[in-house]
Write a protein that holds these residues in place. Sequence first.
Motif, mmCIF file in Angstrom:
data_model
loop_
_atom_site.group_PDB
_atom_site.id
_atom_site.type_symbol
_atom_site.label_atom_id
_atom_site.label_comp_id
_atom_site.label_asym_id
_atom_site.label_seq_id
_atom_site.Cartn_x
_atom_site.Cartn_y
_atom_site.Cartn_z
ATOM 1 N N GLU A 13 41.930 23.597 37.287
ATOM 2 C CA GLU A 13 41.026 23.916 36.186
ATOM 3 C C GLU A 13 40.664 25.404 36.190
ATOM 4 O O GLU A 13 40.655 26.061 35.137
ATOM 5 N N MET A 14 40.400 25.947 37.375
ATOM 6 C CA MET A 14 40.007 27.358 37.456
ATOM 7 C C MET A 14 41.175 28.289 37.157
ATOM 8 O O MET A 14 40.998 29.327 36.516
ATOM 9 N N LEU A 15 42.365 27.928 37.600
ATOM 10 C CA LEU A 15 43.542 28.752 37.274
ATOM 11 C C LEU A 15 43.758 28.811 35.764
ATOM 12 O O LEU A 15 44.102 29.865 35.216
ATOM 13 N N ASN A 16 43.539 27.697 35.080
ATOM 14 C CA ASN A 16 43.655 27.686 33.620
ATOM 15 C C ASN A 16 42.578 28.564 32.978
ATOM 16 O O ASN A 16 42.843 29.277 31.996
ATOM 17 N N LEU A 17 41.368 28.507 33.538
ATOM 18 C CA LEU A 17 40.279 29.324 33.020
ATOM 19 C C LEU A 17 40.569 30.809 33.210
ATOM 20 O O LEU A 17 40.392 31.621 32.288
ATOM 21 N N PHE A 18 41.049 31.180 34.397
ATOM 22 C CA PHE A 18 41.395 32.577 34.667
ATOM 23 C C PHE A 18 42.507 33.054 33.731
ATOM 24 O O PHE A 18 42.480 34.182 33.234
ATOM 25 N N HIS A 19 43.487 32.174 33.502
ATOM 26 C CA HIS A 19 44.615 32.514 32.636
ATOM 27 C C HIS A 19 44.113 32.859 31.238
ATOM 28 O O HIS A 19 44.578 33.826 30.613
ATOM 29 N N GLY A 20 43.154 32.094 30.750
ATOM 30 C CA GLY A 20 42.620 32.345 29.420
ATOM 31 C C GLY A 20 41.842 33.645 29.311
ATOM 32 O O GLY A 20 41.847 34.301 28.261
ATOM 33 N N LYS A 21 41.189 34.046 30.387
ATOM 34 C CA LYS A 21 40.363 35.260 30.356
ATOM 35 C C LYS A 21 41.188 36.540 30.519
ATOM 36 O O LYS A 21 40.738 37.617 30.126
ATOM 37 N N LEU A 22 42.374 36.439 31.098
ATOM 38 C CA LEU A 22 43.206 37.619 31.340
ATOM 39 C C LEU A 22 44.039 37.988 30.120
ATOM 40 O O LEU A 22 44.492 37.128 29.363
ATOM 41 N N LYS A 23 44.268 39.290 29.963
ATOM 42 C CA LYS A 23 45.223 39.764 28.974
ATOM 43 C C LYS A 23 46.639 39.385 29.418
ATOM 44 O O LYS A 23 46.858 39.025 30.571
ATOM 45 N N ASP A 24 47.598 39.496 28.502
ATOM 46 C CA ASP A 24 49.002 39.296 28.877
ATOM 47 C C ASP A 24 49.365 40.266 29.991
ATOM 48 O O ASP A 24 49.032 41.463 29.932
ATOM 49 N N LYS A 25 50.018 39.780 31.022
ATOM 50 C CA LYS A 25 50.397 40.531 32.215
ATOM 51 C C LYS A 25 49.191 40.997 33.028
ATOM 52 O O LYS A 25 49.309 41.875 33.885
ATOM 53 N N GLY A 26 48.023 40.389 32.769
ATOM 54 C CA GLY A 26 46.863 40.656 33.606
ATOM 55 C C GLY A 26 47.083 40.114 35.003
ATOM 56 O O GLY A 26 47.929 39.239 35.234
ATOM 57 N N LEU A 27 46.306 40.629 35.961
ATOM 58 C CA LEU A 27 46.522 40.303 37.368
ATOM 59 C C LEU A 27 45.437 39.384 37.915
ATOM 60 O O LEU A 27 44.243 39.610 37.686
ATOM 61 N N LEU A 28 45.875 38.395 38.662
ATOM 62 C CA LEU A 28 44.993 37.536 39.444
ATOM 63 C C LEU A 28 45.259 37.868 40.906
ATOM 64 O O LEU A 28 46.378 37.698 41.396
ATOM 65 N N ILE A 29 44.241 38.368 41.602
ATOM 66 C CA ILE A 29 44.409 38.827 42.979
ATOM 67 C C ILE A 29 43.589 37.928 43.893
ATOM 68 O O ILE A 29 42.361 37.887 43.809
ATOM 69 N N ILE A 30 44.277 37.181 44.743
ATOM 70 C CA ILE A 30 43.640 36.157 45.580
ATOM 71 C C ILE A 30 43.885 36.487 47.052
ATOM 72 O O ILE A 30 45.032 36.619 47.484
ATOM 73 N N ALA A 31 42.803 36.606 47.818
ATOM 74 C CA ALA A 31 42.914 36.796 49.268
ATOM 75 C C ALA A 31 42.382 35.547 49.967
ATOM 76 O O ALA A 31 41.275 35.087 49.668
ATOM 77 N N VAL A 32 43.177 34.996 50.873
ATOM 78 C CA VAL A 32 42.780 33.796 51.615
ATOM 79 C C VAL A 32 43.273 33.901 53.060
ATOM 80 O O VAL A 32 44.242 34.603 53.350
ATOM 81 N N PRO A 33 42.606 33.191 53.980
ATOM 82 C CA PRO A 33 43.089 33.145 55.369
ATOM 83 C C PRO A 33 44.432 32.424 55.444
ATOM 84 O O PRO A 33 44.756 31.592 54.591
ATOM 85 N N ASN A 34 45.174 32.729 56.495
ATOM 86 C CA ASN A 34 46.518 32.183 56.666
ATOM 87 C C ASN A 34 46.592 31.335 57.939
ATOM 88 O O ASN A 34 46.656 31.881 59.048
ATOM 89 N N PRO A 35 46.618 30.002 57.825
ATOM 90 C CA PRO A 35 46.622 29.142 59.009
ATOM 91 C C PRO A 35 47.932 29.107 59.777
ATOM 92 O O PRO A 35 48.028 28.423 60.801
ATOM 93 N N THR A 36 48.939 29.848 59.319
ATOM 94 C CA THR A 36 50.178 29.954 60.093
ATOM 95 C C THR A 36 50.310 31.336 60.743
ATOM 96 O O THR A 36 51.389 31.710 61.209
ATOM 97 N N SER A 37 49.212 32.085 60.794
ATOM 98 C CA SER A 37 49.198 33.360 61.519
ATOM 99 C C SER A 37 49.155 33.100 63.021
ATOM 100 O O SER A 37 48.841 31.988 63.477
ATOM 101 N N TYR A 38 49.442 34.145 63.800
ATOM 102 C CA TYR A 38 49.400 33.999 65.257
ATOM 103 C C TYR A 38 48.001 33.643 65.735
ATOM 104 O O TYR A 38 47.839 32.773 66.600
ATOM 105 N N ASP A 39 46.962 34.313 65.205
ATOM 106 C CA ASP A 39 45.612 34.030 65.694
ATOM 107 C C ASP A 39 45.185 32.605 65.372
ATOM 108 O O ASP A 39 44.484 31.969 66.163
ATOM 109 N N ALA A 40 45.623 32.064 64.230
ATOM 110 C CA ALA A 40 45.316 30.666 63.908
ATOM 111 C C ALA A 40 45.980 29.725 64.911
ATOM 112 O O ALA A 40 45.364 28.760 65.395
ATOM 113 N N LYS A 41 47.234 30.007 65.236
ATOM 114 C CA LYS A 41 47.947 29.155 66.197
ATOM 115 C C LYS A 41 47.360 29.307 67.600
ATOM 116 O O LYS A 41 47.315 28.332 68.372
ATOM 117 N N HIS A 42 46.903 30.505 67.940
ATOM 118 C CA HIS A 42 46.332 30.739 69.265
ATOM 119 C C HIS A 42 45.002 30.013 69.435
ATOM 120 O O HIS A 42 44.764 29.354 70.462
#
Length: 273
Positions: free
Chosen positions: A153-182
Amino acid sequence: MRIKDHFLSQEIFEIKETETKGVFKTSPIPSNISKYYESEDYISHHQDSGSFKEKLYKFLQSFNLQYKKNIIADRIKKGSKVLDYGCGAGEFVKYIEEDFETFGFEPDSDARKAAMNKISKATILDTIQKIPEQSLDAITLWHVFEHIENQDEMLNLFHGKLKDKGLLIIAVPNPTSYDAKHYKEYWAAYDVPRHIYHFSKNGMENLISKKPDWKMRKIKPLVLDSFYISMLSEKYKKSPLFWLKAVLYGTISNVKALFSNEFSSLIYIIEKR
């Protein structure tokens, strides 16, 4: 995996893979999820206590703010419209408001008030429905997307608010990183149940590839996150010299990621088709 909420409740939750390979979900999601944010130590809302943890957070944050700003400035022109979704206490909004027409959305009233007290030009919103359709050049979510349950639902909402070729920039933790595995079940970036979803690098790529309205453009690291996450993880383990171990394992994680691209946190730059 079974993960304890080390930060607040000490309750146990499970993390299970979803139908999208590499994307995992916390189970169960409490119906009263808001109470799991009710702590003066919740860093994204309360950054003024002067504790060592918050001083370190702010030190790393100063570098990250410039790094994040550069990611935007390299891709859109000065004066473009940017929404920081889930802006917390408004640090990033404040940092970029001189160069972009900046909006911040924050659902938490205390954090929203803190953000409003910091900014001079930006607009802080309690809903993004007020933003016209196809008006934004970029939307950023800095460690916010993992908190959102209704992602389609939120991705659809973001899509509507952005201009054509607008950018969605998402930062999230990565559970397959070394520190996550450690750190395994002590890895602080699981942060259950506040983190509802958990995205491996392949998982996020798989998720976006299923969305015909979006195209993955670039994946970049958040290099400093490994040190802060390692510090919290060591504290959860009640380790002596936790700060020294955090430097050690944060460094190892980043060095390994130079070859694997599996950094502790990743930034996904996604374009609206």
